[in-house]
Write an enzyme that holds these catalytic residues in place. Structure first.
Site, PDB file in Angstrom:
ATOM      1  CG  ASP A  33      -1.927   1.083   1.093  1.00 48.66           C
ATOM      2  OD1 ASP A  33      -1.732   2.209   1.091  1.00 48.66           O
ATOM      3  OD2 ASP A  33      -3.140   0.566   1.364  1.00 48.66           O
ATOM      4  CD  GLN A  96     -14.692  -0.248  -2.466  1.00 49.69           C
ATOM      5  OE1 GLN A  96     -15.696  -0.440  -1.904  1.00 49.69           O
ATOM      6  NE2 GLN A  96     -13.985  -1.010  -3.342  1.00 49.69           N
ATOM      7  CG  HIS A 102      -8.515  -3.271  -1.872  1.00 49.08           C
ATOM      8  ND1 HIS A 102      -9.484  -2.571  -2.627  1.00 49.08           N
ATOM      9  CD2 HIS A 102      -8.486  -2.564  -0.740  1.00 49.08           C
ATOM     10  CE1 HIS A 102      -9.705  -1.279  -1.976  1.00 49.08           C
ATOM     11  NE2 HIS A 102      -8.994  -1.252  -0.947  1.00 49.08           N
TER      12      HIS A 102
HETATM   13  P1  AMP Z   1      -9.685   1.466   0.394  1.00 44.46           P
HETATM   14  O1  AMP Z   1      -9.972   2.780   1.095  1.00 44.46           O
HETATM   15  O2  AMP Z   1      -9.968   0.297   1.197  1.00 44.46           O
HETATM   16  O3  AMP Z   1     -10.392   1.413  -1.015  1.00 44.46           O
HETATM   17  O4  AMP Z   1      -8.214   1.411   0.120  1.00 44.46           O
HETATM   18  C1  AMP Z   1      -7.537   1.733  -0.761  1.00 44.46           C
HETATM   19  C2  AMP Z   1      -6.009   1.798  -0.410  1.00 44.46           C
HETATM   20  O5  AMP Z   1      -5.229   1.795  -1.835  1.00 44.46           O
HETATM   21  C3  AMP Z   1      -5.446   2.856   0.538  1.00 44.46           C
HETATM   22  O6  AMP Z   1      -4.880   2.365   1.598  1.00 44.46           O
HETATM   23  C4  AMP Z   1      -4.486   3.781  -0.375  1.00 44.46           C
HETATM   24  O7  AMP Z   1      -3.484   3.987   0.338  1.00 44.46           O
HETATM   25  C5  AMP Z   1      -4.062   2.649  -1.394  1.00 44.46           C
HETATM   26  N1  AMP Z   1      -3.534   3.001  -2.659  1.00 44.46           N
HETATM   27  C6  AMP Z   1      -4.105   3.897  -3.452  1.00 44.46           C
HETATM   28  N2  AMP Z   1      -3.258   4.029  -4.560  1.00 44.46           N
HETATM   29  C7  AMP Z   1      -2.402   3.248  -4.448  1.00 44.46           C
HETATM   30  C8  AMP Z   1      -1.206   2.710  -5.556  1.00 44.46           C
HETATM   31  N3  AMP Z   1      -1.533   3.354  -6.599  1.00 44.46           N
HETATM   32  N4  AMP Z   1      -0.513   1.528  -5.035  1.00 44.46           N
HETATM   33  C9  AMP Z   1      -0.728   0.995  -3.900  1.00 44.46           C
HETATM   34  N5  AMP Z   1      -1.653   1.421  -2.959  1.00 44.46           N
HETATM   35  C10 AMP Z   1      -2.682   2.455  -3.360  1.00 44.46           C
END
Ligand code: AMP
Length: 138
Positions: A33, A96, A102
């Protein structure tokens, strides 16, 4: 609510944007992440597209949860953690932000303060080292 194949994790899966990969098989990918809430915070995603848990195929879920367990064990070992949190959000109201299913894996030390969700971007050298430690612990 439909699945949009232009989401950032779909782009990572297609190799259109970079990620710090940890594990990959036929059905799943695990990567760091970029805004970690603790050191070692990583994500497991299925290769097939669903917005979240609510529209996912149960067979896909079975693969993803097995890899989540594998990553949780590796995270515990690699970061000498005392426990592991698994987080998973469904739709905006529930927090989300990326609409491709994920699971978050957070290795946690006793008494550790967990940083806010989607907070600050981490240093890429540090993320690469953490991905390496997780790969070694698999
Ligand atoms: P969610 O709120 O559960 O949808 O979490 C999305 C997660 O993706 C967050 O913890 C972000 O920090 C992470 N995230 C966003 N963009 C990227 C990326 N390009 N690569 C890896 N993680 C990411």
């Amino acid at each position: 609510m439909t699945y949009d194949a232009n989401n950032i994790f779909a782009k990572i899966l297609r190799g259109e944007i970079p990620s710090h990969k940890i594990y990959e098989d036929e059905h799943t990918l695990a990567f760091m992440d970029v805004m970690p809430q603790v050191d070692g915070h990583c994500l497991v995603v299925p290769k097939s597209g669903s917005r979240n848990l609510l529209d996912a195929d149960p067979e896909v879920l079975a693969h993803v949860i097995a890899v989540t367990q594998k990553m949780a064990r590796a995270a515990l070992k690699a970061f000498n953690a005392d426990g592991v949190q698994i987080r998973q959000y469904n739709e905006t109201a529930a927090g989300q932000t990326v609409f491709h299913l994920h699971f978050h894996i957070l290795p946690v030390l006793e008494g550790q303060i967990i940083k806010p969700h989607s907070g600050k971007m981490a240093d890429h050298i540090a993320l690469a080292k953490q991905a390496e430690a997780l790969r070694a612990a698999l």
